[in-house]
Design a protein around this motif. Sequence first.
Motif, PDB file in Angstrom:
ATOM      1  N   SER A  43      -1.679 -37.933   9.136  1.00 46.02           N
ATOM      2  CA  SER A  43      -3.077 -37.541   8.961  1.00 46.02           C
ATOM      3  C   SER A  43      -3.937 -38.784   8.808  1.00 46.02           C
ATOM      4  O   SER A  43      -3.430 -39.905   8.700  1.00 46.02           O
ATOM      5  N   HIS A  88     -15.050 -35.406  16.036  1.00 45.65           N
ATOM      6  CA  HIS A  88     -14.932 -34.246  15.154  1.00 45.65           C
ATOM      7  C   HIS A  88     -16.134 -33.316  15.332  1.00 45.65           C
ATOM      8  O   HIS A  88     -15.989 -32.102  15.492  1.00 45.65           O
ATOM      9  N   HIS A 127      -1.993 -34.067  12.361  1.00 49.80           N
ATOM     10  CA  HIS A 127      -3.117 -33.280  11.861  1.00 49.80           C
ATOM     11  C   HIS A 127      -4.442 -33.760  12.446  1.00 49.80           C
ATOM     12  O   HIS A 127      -4.823 -34.930  12.296  1.00 49.80           O
ATOM     13  N   ASP A 128      -5.116 -32.829  13.123  1.00 48.22           N
ATOM     14  CA  ASP A 128      -6.467 -33.035  13.643  1.00 48.22           C
ATOM     15  C   ASP A 128      -6.511 -34.072  14.772  1.00 48.22           C
ATOM     16  O   ASP A 128      -5.493 -34.653  15.146  1.00 48.22           O
ATOM     17  N   CYS A 149      -4.476 -28.241  13.985  1.00 48.53           N
ATOM     18  CA  CYS A 149      -5.924 -28.405  14.066  1.00 48.53           C
ATOM     19  C   CYS A 149      -6.588 -27.647  12.920  1.00 48.53           C
ATOM     20  O   CYS A 149      -6.376 -26.444  12.761  1.00 48.53           O
ATOM     21  N   HIS A 150      -7.406 -28.344  12.161  1.00 49.53           N
ATOM     22  CA  HIS A 150      -8.034 -27.748  10.983  1.00 49.53           C
ATOM     23  C   HIS A 150      -9.513 -27.441  11.188  1.00 49.53           C
ATOM     24  O   HIS A 150     -10.212 -27.114  10.230  1.00 49.53           O
TER      25      HIS A 150
END
Length: 254
Positions: A43, A88, A127-128, A149-150
Amino acid sequence: MLTPVAVAHKSLADYTHIVGRGLIDEIRELAEPLQGKRIVHLSATAYGGGVAEILHTMIPLMRDVGLDCEWHVIYGQDEFFEATKVMHNALQGNPNDLTDEQWRIWSQYNEMNARELARDWDVCIVHDPQPAAIMSLVREKAAAWVWRCHIDVSTPNPATLERLLPFITGYGASLFHVADYVPPGLNGGVNVVPPAIDPLAPKNMALSRDDATHICRQLGIDVNRPLICQVSRFDPWKDPQGVIDAYRMVKQER
């Protein structure tokens, strides 16, 4: 450059009084075939935000059921995080795409972190979008790859998604909070894993009415009046305008 994150010890047994022994036993039974599997989470940060909050609970609980689980934070300087902030926002619908230079910076830091990743992982969970390119660079370093994916990528900036898709379609599986968050063009291997809270974390522990009243009054909040609030960072993608609109609707009806 990848930094291991130290986490506190947690035991699944501590949650028995909340979810019941049956669910605890089921989790341990499901984990039994995975005993000793080497799993690494990657992350962008170890503190602040939902991803870090989830992993500070998930990692120790994965260890408690017998998995050899680690969490590493990728390396990045301001130029990298400025680029990934644009990414993002664009993936959530902002019309501004990354510049060519920002895409180059994103790729450069992914390459740097990919070189530092150790080999022989059974599963690498990324993550992401910040470290999303790592899998395409060192696929051989893990037997299986998962992209978690958050964020809501249901209505992304088309240019940003088009450039990112080749990096994420290669993952064996991708995880999203809800089905509506899955971006167009990502077919196959999609799984929905709803988010959850840790009921034993300090921020989620129950407060007595007296304690809650005391805290609110310290903040200048009149607890005798109706209250509408949003608990999140001050970010346009958290829709603070929607909270204001909700207030206006309630105000009109009262």
